[in-house]
Design an enzyme around this catalytic site. Structure first.
Site, PDB file in Angstrom:
ATOM      1  N   MET A  36      26.934  27.986  63.229  1.00  0.00           N
ATOM      2  CA  MET A  36      25.817  27.052  62.985  1.00  0.00           C
ATOM      3  C   MET A  36      24.514  27.669  63.451  1.00  0.00           C
ATOM      4  O   MET A  36      24.479  28.311  64.506  1.00  0.00           O
ATOM      5  CB  MET A  36      26.051  25.755  63.756  1.00  0.00           C
ATOM      6  CG  MET A  36      27.380  25.108  63.433  1.00  0.00           C
ATOM      7  SD  MET A  36      27.586  23.615  64.396  1.00  0.00           S
ATOM      8  CE  MET A  36      29.222  23.124  63.855  1.00  0.00           C
TER       9      MET A  36
ATOM     10  N   ASP B 134      37.912  19.803  55.967  1.00  0.00           N
ATOM     11  CA  ASP B 134      37.342  20.065  57.287  1.00  0.00           C
ATOM     12  C   ASP B 134      36.588  18.845  57.800  1.00  0.00           C
ATOM     13  O   ASP B 134      35.569  18.454  57.230  1.00  0.00           O
ATOM     14  CB  ASP B 134      36.401  21.273  57.164  1.00  0.00           C
ATOM     15  CG  ASP B 134      35.820  21.741  58.492  1.00  0.00           C
ATOM     16  OD1 ASP B 134      36.078  21.096  59.515  1.00  0.00           O
ATOM     17  OD2 ASP B 134      35.110  22.753  58.466  1.00  0.00           O
ATOM     18  N   GLY B 135      37.090  18.299  58.900  1.00  0.00           N
ATOM     19  CA  GLY B 135      36.374  17.218  59.578  1.00  0.00           C
ATOM     20  C   GLY B 135      37.216  15.971  59.748  1.00  0.00           C
ATOM     21  O   GLY B 135      37.632  15.366  58.754  1.00  0.00           O
TER      22      GLY B 135
ATOM     23  N   PHE C 279      29.009  18.975  63.737  1.00  0.00           N
ATOM     24  CA  PHE C 279      29.611  18.496  64.972  1.00  0.00           C
ATOM     25  C   PHE C 279      31.098  18.227  64.786  1.00  0.00           C
ATOM     26  O   PHE C 279      31.512  17.725  63.727  1.00  0.00           O
ATOM     27  CB  PHE C 279      28.935  17.190  65.435  1.00  0.00           C
ATOM     28  CG  PHE C 279      27.460  17.355  65.659  1.00  0.00           C
ATOM     29  CD1 PHE C 279      26.978  17.778  66.899  1.00  0.00           C
ATOM     30  CD2 PHE C 279      26.555  17.132  64.626  1.00  0.00           C
ATOM     31  CE1 PHE C 279      25.603  17.955  67.095  1.00  0.00           C
ATOM     32  CE2 PHE C 279      25.193  17.313  64.820  1.00  0.00           C
ATOM     33  CZ  PHE C 279      24.712  17.721  66.063  1.00  0.00           C
ATOM     34  N   GLY C 280      31.864  18.540  65.815  1.00  0.00           N
ATOM     35  CA  GLY C 280      33.263  18.135  65.831  1.00  0.00           C
ATOM     36  C   GLY C 280      33.371  16.682  66.263  1.00  0.00           C
ATOM     37  O   GLY C 280      32.384  16.066  66.679  1.00  0.00           O
ATOM     38  N   GLY C 281      34.557  16.134  66.144  1.00  0.00           N
ATOM     39  CA  GLY C 281      34.828  14.811  66.693  1.00  0.00           C
ATOM     40  C   GLY C 281      34.335  13.630  65.884  1.00  0.00           C
ATOM     41  O   GLY C 281      34.305  12.507  66.377  1.00  0.00           O
TER      42      GLY C 281
ATOM     43  N   MET D 134      34.092  19.245  52.866  1.00  0.00           N
ATOM     44  CA  MET D 134      33.731  18.639  54.149  1.00  0.00           C
ATOM     45  C   MET D 134      34.058  17.147  54.110  1.00  0.00           C
ATOM     46  O   MET D 134      33.579  16.419  53.238  1.00  0.00           O
ATOM     47  CB  MET D 134      32.231  18.813  54.433  1.00  0.00           C
ATOM     48  CG  MET D 134      31.775  20.243  54.688  1.00  0.00           C
ATOM     49  SD  MET D 134      32.651  21.091  56.017  1.00  0.00           S
ATOM     50  CE  MET D 134      32.344  20.031  57.427  1.00  0.00           C
TER      51      MET D 134
ATOM     52  N   HIS E 276      33.228  29.840  58.627  1.00  0.00           N
ATOM     53  CA  HIS E 276      32.541  28.745  57.925  1.00  0.00           C
ATOM     54  C   HIS E 276      31.073  28.828  58.334  1.00  0.00           C
ATOM     55  O   HIS E 276      30.696  28.408  59.431  1.00  0.00           O
ATOM     56  CB  HIS E 276      33.187  27.415  58.338  1.00  0.00           C
ATOM     57  CG  HIS E 276      32.510  26.211  57.787  1.00  0.00           C
ATOM     58  ND1 HIS E 276      32.774  24.936  58.256  1.00  0.00           N
ATOM     59  CD2 HIS E 276      31.590  26.054  56.798  1.00  0.00           C
ATOM     60  CE1 HIS E 276      32.036  24.066  57.588  1.00  0.00           C
ATOM     61  NE2 HIS E 276      31.310  24.714  56.705  1.00  0.00           N
TER      62      HIS E 276
ATOM     63  N   GLY F 190      39.877  20.481  64.709  1.00  0.00           N
ATOM     64  CA  GLY F 190      39.260  20.751  66.002  1.00  0.00           C
ATOM     65  C   GLY F 190      39.815  19.825  67.069  1.00  0.00           C
ATOM     66  O   GLY F 190      40.757  20.158  67.781  1.00  0.00           O
ATOM     67  N   SER F 191      39.244  18.621  67.151  1.00  0.00           N
ATOM     68  CA  SER F 191      39.588  17.685  68.235  1.00  0.00           C
ATOM     69  C   SER F 191      41.083  17.435  68.372  1.00  0.00           C
ATOM     70  O   SER F 191      41.597  17.369  69.489  1.00  0.00           O
ATOM     71  CB  SER F 191      38.895  16.340  68.004  1.00  0.00           C
ATOM     72  OG  SER F 191      37.535  16.536  67.731  1.00  0.00           O
TER      73      SER F 191
ATOM     74  N   MET G 284      27.653  27.654  58.428  1.00  0.00           N
ATOM     75  CA  MET G 284      26.736  26.521  58.236  1.00  0.00           C
ATOM     76  C   MET G 284      25.352  27.028  58.585  1.00  0.00           C
ATOM     77  O   MET G 284      24.768  26.657  59.613  1.00  0.00           O
ATOM     78  CB  MET G 284      27.172  25.355  59.128  1.00  0.00           C
ATOM     79  CG  MET G 284      28.443  24.688  58.631  1.00  0.00           C
ATOM     80  SD  MET G 284      29.223  23.643  59.887  1.00  0.00           S
ATOM     81  CE  MET G 284      30.272  24.838  60.680  1.00  0.00           C
TER      82      MET G 284
ATOM     83  N   SER H  96      39.886  24.871  64.542  1.00  0.00           N
ATOM     84  CA  SER H  96      38.433  25.077  64.549  1.00  0.00           C
ATOM     85  C   SER H  96      37.987  25.384  65.967  1.00  0.00           C
ATOM     86  O   SER H  96      38.107  24.551  66.873  1.00  0.00           O
ATOM     87  CB  SER H  96      37.742  23.800  64.063  1.00  0.00           C
ATOM     88  OG  SER H  96      36.433  23.746  64.578  1.00  0.00           O
TER      89      SER H  96
ATOM     90  N   ASP I 101      33.418  28.242  63.172  1.00  0.00           N
ATOM     91  CA  ASP I 101      32.266  27.450  62.730  1.00  0.00           C
ATOM     92  C   ASP I 101      30.972  28.054  63.230  1.00  0.00           C
ATOM     93  O   ASP I 101      30.679  28.001  64.425  1.00  0.00           O
ATOM     94  CB  ASP I 101      32.401  26.013  63.241  1.00  0.00           C
ATOM     95  CG  ASP I 101      33.466  25.255  62.486  1.00  0.00           C
ATOM     96  OD1 ASP I 101      33.372  25.182  61.248  1.00  0.00           O
ATOM     97  OD2 ASP I 101      34.397  24.744  63.137  1.00  0.00           O
TER      98      ASP I 101
ATOM     99  N   HIS J  26      39.678  29.157  62.381  1.00  0.00           N
ATOM    100  CA  HIS J  26      38.501  28.714  61.633  1.00  0.00           C
ATOM    101  C   HIS J  26      37.301  28.830  62.565  1.00  0.00           C
ATOM    102  O   HIS J  26      37.268  28.225  63.640  1.00  0.00           O
ATOM    103  CB  HIS J  26      38.719  27.264  61.184  1.00  0.00           C
ATOM    104  CG  HIS J  26      37.594  26.681  60.401  1.00  0.00           C
ATOM    105  ND1 HIS J  26      37.494  26.796  59.040  1.00  0.00           N
ATOM    106  CD2 HIS J  26      36.536  25.934  60.789  1.00  0.00           C
ATOM    107  CE1 HIS J  26      36.417  26.168  58.608  1.00  0.00           C
ATOM    108  NE2 HIS J  26      35.807  25.629  59.657  1.00  0.00           N
TER     109      HIS J  26
HETATM  110  C1  DX5 Z   1      32.094  20.558  61.571  1.00  0.00           C
HETATM  111  C2  DX5 Z   1      33.011  21.756  61.549  1.00  0.00           C
HETATM  112  C3  DX5 Z   1      34.447  21.444  61.769  1.00  0.00           C
HETATM  113  C4  DX5 Z   1      34.735  20.693  63.028  1.00  0.00           C
HETATM  114  C5  DX5 Z   1      36.074  20.067  62.953  1.00  0.00           C
HETATM  115  O1  DX5 Z   1      30.829  20.961  61.219  1.00  0.00           O
HETATM  116  O2  DX5 Z   1      32.909  22.409  60.298  1.00  0.00           O
HETATM  117  O3  DX5 Z   1      35.242  22.608  61.612  1.00  0.00           O
HETATM  118  O4  DX5 Z   1      34.632  21.503  64.162  1.00  0.00           O
HETATM  119  O5  DX5 Z   1      36.258  19.336  64.121  1.00  0.00           O
HETATM  120  P1  DX5 Z   1      37.050  17.947  64.159  1.00  0.00           P
HETATM  121  O6  DX5 Z   1      38.480  18.285  63.791  1.00  0.00           O
HETATM  122  O7  DX5 Z   1      36.893  17.510  65.558  1.00  0.00           O
HETATM  123  O8  DX5 Z   1      36.418  17.054  63.146  1.00  0.00           O
HETATM  124 ZN    ZN Z   2      34.295  24.170  59.758  1.00  0.00          ZN
END
Ligand code: DX5
Ligand code: ZN
Length: 231
Positions: A49, A184-185, A155-157, A149, A78, A206-207, A80, A20, A47, A45
Site C-alpha cells: 500500500m 480478498d477481504g 485495511f484488514g479486518g 476485492m 497485491h 488475514g484476520s 494497492m 495475507s 499487500d 499474499h
Molecule cells: C485489504 C487487503 C487484504 C486484507 C485481508 O486491503 O488486500 O489482503 O489484508 O485481511 P482480512 O482477511 O482481515 O480481511
Molecule cells: Zn490483498
C-alpha cells in the site's frame, strides 16, 4: 518457478488459502513465515500500500526482498499503489511470483500485464467492490489471475461484502478455466463456503489466520470448507 509452472500448480492445488501478511506480527516476520509454512500455507499474499491509492501504508520491495531469503513459498503480491508501472521492476527483483495491480489505478492495463508476463510472473488484475466485472472482461486473455476485492482495499479486518459473490459467478461463466479467481477481504470460516460455491480458486485470509491461536488449524479448517462447499 516459471509462470506456466506456477499457474498449473495453483490450478491443480486449488482451493488454496493465501495468508495475507498484513495482520502478522511484523516484529517477528521470519517466525510468522515459518509458522505459516508449518501450518501448510502454499503461498503468501503480500499487500503493498502506498498511502495514495489506498489511505494506508504497508511495506514495499525492501521487506519483500528480505522475506524472499527466508522462504521458498511463492509470493502473490497485491499492489494497492497508484503507479505500479513505475515500481514493477523492484517487485520482480524482490522475488514476487505473481503480481496483481488495480484496474482503478491503471485503466489501460495490457502493457503492464505484458511486462509482468515477460518477467515470468503471473499477471493479475484486481477490482474494487464498486468496479463491475465488465471493466476487465476485454483483457482476460492477458491475465493469469483476477483478484475480486470483497472489502474496500486498504485495511484488514473488515466485513465481507456479499456483492463480490455475484462477480465471481459471472467471471466463472465468462472466463477460461485457466484464469485463477482469487477473493480478498473478510474471508473466514463463516464466509468461505459461499465463496467456494461461487467458484473461487484462491482465498486471501488475514484476520482469520492471524487472530487464530493455531495457524495450522485455521488454514486446514478453511481449506476443508473451500474444498467441500455445501450445495
Ligand atoms: C485489504 C487487503 C487484504 C486484507 C485481508 O486491503 O488486500 O489482503 O489484508 O485481511 P482480512 O482477511 O482481515 O480481511
Ligand atoms: Zn490483498
Amino acid at each position: 518457478m516459471s509462470r506456466d509452472g506456477l499457474r498449473s500448480q495453483w490450478r491443480e492445488r486449488a482451493p488454496l488459502i493465501a495468508p495475507s501478511m498484513l495482520k502478522c506480527d511484523f516484529s517477528n516476520l521470519k517466525h510468522e513465515v515459518k509458522l505459516l509454512e508449518a501450518g501448510g500455507a502454499e503461498l503468501l499474499h503480500l499487500d503493498v500500500m502506498d498511502g495514495h491509492f489506498v489511505p494506508n501504508l504497508s511495506y514495499g520491495p525492501v521487506v519483500i526482498e528480505r522475506l524472499r531469503e527466508v522462504t521458498e513459498l511463492p509470493f502473490d503480491a497485491h499492489l494497492m499503489i497508484s503507479d505500479p508501472a513505475k515500481y514493477l521492476d523492484e517487485y520482480v527483483s524482490a522475488g514476487c511470483n505473481a503480481i496483481t495491480f488495480h484496474i482503478e489505478a491503471v485503466p489501460e492495463p495490457v502493457p503492464l500485464l505484458t511486462r509482468i508476463r515477460e518477467a515470468d510472473c503471473l499477471a493479475g488484475l484486481a477490482i474494487n467492490p464498486g468496479t463491475p466485472v465488465e471493466a476487465i472482461l476485454n483483457v482476460v486473455g492477458d491475465l493469469d489471475l483476477i483478484l475480486i476485492m470483497s472489502v474496500e482495499p486498504g485495511f484488514g479486518g473488515q466485513a465481507f461484502q456479499p456483492s463480490a459473490l455475484e462477480k465471481v459467478r459471472q467471471l466463472k461463466q465468462e472466463v477460461e478455466d485457466d484464469v485463477l479467481i482469487s477473493i480478498d477481504g473478510g474471508i473466514g470460516p463463516k464466509t468461505i463456503t459461499d465463496c467456494a460455491n461461487a467458484g473461487c480458486d484462491l482465498y486471501v485470509v488475514g484476520s482469520a489466520i492471524f487472530e487464530a491461536a493455531d495457524y495450522q488449524a485455521a488454514i486446514s479448517e478453511m481449506e476443508s470448507l473451500a474444498a467441500a462447499p455445501a450445495s
